[in-house]
Design a protein around this motif. Sequence first.
Motif, mmCIF file in Angstrom:
data_model
loop_
_atom_site.group_PDB
_atom_site.id
_atom_site.type_symbol
_atom_site.label_atom_id
_atom_site.label_comp_id
_atom_site.label_asym_id
_atom_site.label_seq_id
_atom_site.Cartn_x
_atom_site.Cartn_y
_atom_site.Cartn_z
ATOM 1 N N THR A 1 0.843 -1.204 0.000
ATOM 2 C CA THR A 1 0.000 0.000 0.000
ATOM 3 C C THR A 1 0.875 1.250 0.000
ATOM 4 N N PHE A 2 1.910 1.242 0.836
ATOM 5 C CA PHE A 2 2.841 2.364 0.892
ATOM 6 C C PHE A 2 3.539 2.552 -0.459
ATOM 7 N N GLY A 3 4.012 1.464 -1.045
ATOM 8 C CA GLY A 3 4.715 1.530 -2.325
ATOM 9 C C GLY A 3 3.843 2.081 -3.435
ATOM 10 N N ARG A 4 2.566 1.691 -3.434
ATOM 11 C CA ARG A 4 1.625 2.207 -4.445
ATOM 12 C C ARG A 4 1.366 3.696 -4.216
ATOM 13 N N PHE A 5 1.198 4.078 -2.955
ATOM 14 C CA PHE A 5 1.003 5.485 -2.593
ATOM 15 C C PHE A 5 2.198 6.322 -3.070
ATOM 16 N N ALA A 6 3.395 5.825 -2.800
ATOM 17 C CA ALA A 6 4.607 6.536 -3.225
ATOM 18 C C ALA A 6 4.656 6.644 -4.744
ATOM 19 N N GLY A 7 4.228 5.589 -5.439
ATOM 20 C CA GLY A 7 4.220 5.597 -6.898
ATOM 21 C C GLY A 7 3.271 6.628 -7.472
ATOM 22 N N VAL A 8 2.099 6.746 -6.869
ATOM 23 C CA VAL A 8 1.131 7.761 -7.300
ATOM 24 C C VAL A 8 1.719 9.162 -7.076
ATOM 25 N N ALA A 9 2.387 9.345 -5.945
ATOM 26 C CA ALA A 9 3.002 10.642 -5.638
ATOM 27 C C ALA A 9 4.119 10.968 -6.633
ATOM 28 N N SER B 1 10.911 11.370 -11.229
ATOM 29 C CA SER B 1 11.276 10.069 -11.792
ATOM 30 C C SER B 1 11.591 9.057 -10.706
ATOM 31 N N SER B 2 11.825 9.526 -9.465
ATOM 32 C CA SER B 2 12.071 8.583 -8.369
ATOM 33 C C SER B 2 11.741 9.230 -7.032
ATOM 34 N N VAL B 3 11.589 8.363 -6.034
ATOM 35 C CA VAL B 3 11.290 8.820 -4.681
ATOM 36 C C VAL B 3 12.525 8.612 -3.798
ATOM 37 N N VAL B 4 12.704 9.524 -2.851
ATOM 38 C CA VAL B 4 13.722 9.384 -1.810
ATOM 39 C C VAL B 4 12.974 9.139 -0.508
ATOM 40 N N LEU B 5 13.290 8.036 0.161
ATOM 41 C CA LEU B 5 12.628 7.663 1.410
ATOM 42 C C LEU B 5 13.518 8.103 2.570
ATOM 43 N N VAL B 6 12.981 8.958 3.431
ATOM 44 C CA VAL B 6 13.757 9.477 4.561
ATOM 45 C C VAL B 6 13.073 9.080 5.863
ATOM 46 N N VAL B 7 13.804 8.360 6.713
ATOM 47 C CA VAL B 7 13.319 8.076 8.067
ATOM 48 C C VAL B 7 13.936 9.129 8.981
ATOM 49 N N GLU B 8 13.075 9.951 9.596
ATOM 50 C CA GLU B 8 13.527 10.968 10.550
ATOM 51 C C GLU B 8 13.293 10.444 11.957
ATOM 52 N N ARG B 9 14.321 10.541 12.786
ATOM 53 C CA ARG B 9 14.122 10.246 14.199
ATOM 54 C C ARG B 9 15.278 10.828 15.017
ATOM 55 N N CYS C 1 7.846 -0.444 -2.308
ATOM 56 C CA CYS C 1 8.088 0.291 -3.552
ATOM 57 C C CYS C 1 8.533 -0.659 -4.661
ATOM 58 N N LEU C 2 9.410 -1.601 -4.329
ATOM 59 C CA LEU C 2 9.840 -2.588 -5.332
ATOM 60 C C LEU C 2 8.639 -3.387 -5.841
ATOM 61 N N ALA C 3 7.791 -3.829 -4.911
ATOM 62 C CA ALA C 3 6.625 -4.638 -5.295
ATOM 63 C C ALA C 3 5.649 -3.841 -6.160
ATOM 64 N N ALA C 4 5.556 -2.527 -5.908
ATOM 65 C CA ALA C 4 4.620 -1.676 -6.647
ATOM 66 C C ALA C 4 5.236 -1.108 -7.926
ATOM 67 N N GLY C 5 6.531 -1.365 -8.138
ATOM 68 C CA GLY C 5 7.195 -0.823 -9.315
ATOM 69 C C GLY C 5 7.519 0.657 -9.189
ATOM 70 N N THR C 6 7.624 1.148 -7.962
ATOM 71 C CA THR C 6 7.934 2.560 -7.718
ATOM 72 C C THR C 6 9.447 2.736 -7.628
#
Length: 139
Positions: A67-75, A82-90, A111-116
Amino acid sequence: MSHHTHARPVTPLRTDEELAEGVYQLLGPALRRQVWLLFLDEESYLQPLLMPCDDLPEPMTPANSLTFGRFAGVAVEHSGASSVVLVVERPSGPLLTEADRGLMRGMHDGCLAAGTPVRAVLLSHRRGVRWVARDDYGF
């Protein structure tokens, strides 16, 4: 209102080091646990869209991840990127915890599973931003 008010880098962020530095310019030191989605175009310019996500389930199930990967792909599509950067902030140090690894793995696998297309996974900590190799959070 977001606590992040830094300027967006105006040069392309081609290397992992440039990317980590550019994201640090943008986000500043980590203040709380959340995830950011940032977007790069084909020339490695950071796009204006920044998406904070502070309600991701942990640990992530395969269904959550997809679900997350598909959401990122739509975004990615909507931002014209052309690509997403995933940042974990803590807000602690630069060493990865098991929770960090699990979250990074879940997001990247989704993201890999969704093709993102994922450009990078980064950790935003209290002293900076570091690029994280896939080997550091597992396959």
